[in-house]
Design a protein around this motif. Structure first.
Motif, PDB file in Angstrom:
ATOM      1  N   GLU A 121       0.840  -1.202   0.000  1.00 19.06           N
ATOM      2  CA  GLU A 121       0.000   0.000   0.000  1.00 19.06           C
ATOM      3  C   GLU A 121       0.873   1.249   0.000  1.00 19.06           C
ATOM      4  O   GLU A 121       1.950   1.262   0.583  1.00 19.06           O
ATOM      5  N   GLU A 122       0.392   2.299  -0.657  1.00 18.63           N
ATOM      6  CA  GLU A 122       1.138   3.556  -0.720  1.00 18.63           C
ATOM      7  C   GLU A 122       1.267   4.159   0.681  1.00 18.63           C
ATOM      8  O   GLU A 122       0.307   4.192   1.447  1.00 18.63           O
ATOM      9  N   MET A 123       2.458   4.616   1.011  1.00 19.84           N
ATOM     10  CA  MET A 123       2.720   5.210   2.322  1.00 19.84           C
ATOM     11  C   MET A 123       3.848   6.221   2.186  1.00 19.84           C
ATOM     12  O   MET A 123       4.778   6.015   1.401  1.00 19.84           O
ATOM     13  N   ALA A 124       3.776   7.300   2.943  1.00 17.05           N
ATOM     14  CA  ALA A 124       4.835   8.316   2.959  1.00 17.05           C
ATOM     15  C   ALA A 124       6.136   7.699   3.474  1.00 17.05           C
ATOM     16  O   ALA A 124       6.142   6.610   4.044  1.00 17.05           O
ATOM     17  N   ASP A 125       7.237   8.411   3.308  1.00 18.07           N
ATOM     18  CA  ASP A 125       8.525   7.919   3.804  1.00 18.07           C
ATOM     19  C   ASP A 125       8.521   7.763   5.321  1.00 18.07           C
ATOM     20  O   ASP A 125       9.152   6.864   5.861  1.00 18.07           O
ATOM     21  N   ARG A 126       7.804   8.665   6.009  1.00 16.91           N
ATOM     22  CA  ARG A 126       7.780   8.648   7.479  1.00 16.91           C
ATOM     23  C   ARG A 126       6.383   8.998   7.957  1.00 16.91           C
ATOM     24  O   ARG A 126       5.780   9.956   7.484  1.00 16.91           O
ATOM     25  N   GLU A 127       5.876   8.205   8.878  1.00 17.10           N
ATOM     26  CA  GLU A 127       4.569   8.457   9.507  1.00 17.10           C
ATOM     27  C   GLU A 127       4.749   8.366  11.019  1.00 17.10           C
ATOM     28  O   GLU A 127       5.604   7.639  11.500  1.00 17.10           O
ATOM     29  N   GLU A 128       3.943   9.109  11.745  1.00 16.08           N
ATOM     30  CA  GLU A 128       3.957   9.027  13.207  1.00 16.08           C
ATOM     31  C   GLU A 128       2.539   8.760  13.680  1.00 16.08           C
ATOM     32  O   GLU A 128       1.595   9.424  13.257  1.00 16.08           O
ATOM     33  N   TYR A 129       2.395   7.753  14.519  1.00 15.81           N
ATOM     34  CA  TYR A 129       1.092   7.373  15.053  1.00 15.81           C
ATOM     35  C   TYR A 129       1.109   7.489  16.570  1.00 15.81           C
ATOM     36  O   TYR A 129       2.129   7.228  17.201  1.00 15.81           O
ATOM     37  N   GLU A 130      -0.047   7.858  17.136  1.00 13.81           N
ATOM     38  CA  GLU A 130      -0.207   7.933  18.582  1.00 13.81           C
ATOM     39  C   GLU A 130      -1.247   6.909  19.009  1.00 13.81           C
ATOM     40  O   GLU A 130      -2.324   6.814  18.411  1.00 13.81           O
ATOM     41  N   LEU A 131      -0.926   6.150  20.047  1.00 14.31           N
ATOM     42  CA  LEU A 131      -1.837   5.129  20.550  1.00 14.31           C
ATOM     43  C   LEU A 131      -3.169   5.739  20.969  1.00 14.31           C
ATOM     44  O   LEU A 131      -4.220   5.156  20.744  1.00 14.31           O
TER      45      LEU A 131
END
Length: 69
Positions: free
Chosen positions: A8-18
């Motif tokens: 799946e397409e995704m940016a170079d860097r992602e940040e997720y918060e629980l």
């Protein structure tokens, strides 16, 4: 930190918060977990791939489903 090598397409860097997954949203949770996900697919995060021999050699092929740590 997690690495992503899925299709799946995704940016170079992602940040997720629980806390984004909590049913009850609060403005400032008492505890927060942040996860940085780096896309290690071919052509992504070139600087990281050039500096990391293990990633460059394997291209994340040990986990074709997408996620690795």
């Amino acid at each position: 930190m997690q690495n992503y090598n899925g299709s799946e397409e995704m940016a170079d860097r992602e940040e997720y918060e629980l806390s984004g997954q909590y049913k009850l949203q609060v403005e400032e949770p008492a505890l927060e977990l942040k996860v940085i996900v780096l896309n290690i697919n071919a052509g992504r995060n070139r600087e990281l791939m050039e500096k990391c021999q293990k990633l460059r050699a394997g291209r994340g092929s040990e986990n074709p489903g997408g996620w690795s740590s």
